[in-house]
Design a protein around this motif. Structure first.
Motif, PDB file in Angstrom:
ATOM      1  N   LEU A 174       0.740  -1.221   0.017  1.00  0.00           N
ATOM      2  CA  LEU A 174       0.037  -0.099  -0.015  1.00  0.00           C
ATOM      3  C   LEU A 174       0.926   1.272  -0.063  1.00  0.00           C
ATOM      4  O   LEU A 174       0.738   2.160  -0.777  1.00  0.00           O
ATOM      5  N   PHE A 175       1.831   1.285   1.096  1.00  0.00           N
ATOM      6  CA  PHE A 175       2.755   2.483   0.940  1.00  0.00           C
ATOM      7  C   PHE A 175       3.637   2.703  -0.296  1.00  0.00           C
ATOM      8  O   PHE A 175       3.670   3.714  -0.786  1.00  0.00           O
ATOM      9  N   GLY A 176       3.907   1.436  -0.865  1.00  0.00           N
ATOM     10  CA  GLY A 176       4.833   1.697  -1.711  1.00  0.00           C
ATOM     11  C   GLY A 176       3.837   2.130  -3.279  1.00  0.00           C
ATOM     12  O   GLY A 176       4.154   2.842  -4.024  1.00  0.00           O
ATOM     13  N   ALA A 177       2.706   1.674  -3.220  1.00  0.00           N
ATOM     14  CA  ALA A 177       1.664   2.095  -4.375  1.00  0.00           C
ATOM     15  C   ALA A 177       1.444   3.556  -4.160  1.00  0.00           C
ATOM     16  O   ALA A 177       1.243   4.332  -5.104  1.00  0.00           O
ATOM     17  N   LEU A 178       1.081   3.906  -2.922  1.00  0.00           N
ATOM     18  CA  LEU A 178       0.745   5.284  -2.631  1.00  0.00           C
ATOM     19  C   LEU A 178       1.918   6.217  -3.090  1.00  0.00           C
ATOM     20  O   LEU A 178       1.698   7.403  -3.531  1.00  0.00           O
ATOM     21  N   GLY A 179       3.217   5.734  -2.629  1.00  0.00           N
ATOM     22  CA  GLY A 179       4.412   6.714  -3.171  1.00  0.00           C
ATOM     23  C   GLY A 179       4.418   6.787  -4.668  1.00  0.00           C
ATOM     24  O   GLY A 179       4.669   7.838  -5.274  1.00  0.00           O
TER      25      GLY A 179
END
Length: 72
Positions: free
Chosen positions: A7-12
Motif C-alpha cells: 500500500l505505501f509503495g503504491a501510494l508513493g
C-alpha cells in the motif's frame, strides 16, 4: 504486513505520478490510473481506488500550489 508495504509503495508511486501533467485533467487521469493500480495491489476495489486517485491527482497539486500551471 506485506499488504501494508504494498500500500505505501503504491501510494508513493501514485503521488509521484499524480504530479505529472500540465492540467488538472491530466493529473486526475494519471492519479486515477495509479489509484486503480494501488487498489488492485492491495486487494481493494479498483473503481474506488480510481475515484480516490483521480480526486487526489486533480486537486492536490492545486491545493499545495494555487499558482501552478493549470490551476485556476
Amino acid at each position: 504486513m506485506a499488504s501494508m508495504f504494498k500500500l505505501f509503495g503504491a501510494l508513493g508511486v501514485a503521488v509521484t505520478l499524480a504530479a505529472c501533467g500540465a492540467s488538472p485533467g491530466e493529473r486526475a487521469a494519471t492519479g486515477a490510473l495509479a489509484g486503480a493500480a494501488a487498489a488492485e495491489l492491495t486487494g481493494e476495489d479498483a473503481v474506488t481506488g480510481a475515484l480516490v486517485g483521480g480526486a487526489i491527482g486533480g486537486i492536490a497539486p492545486c491545493v499545495t500550489n494555487p499558482n501552478a500551471r493549470g490551476c485556476y
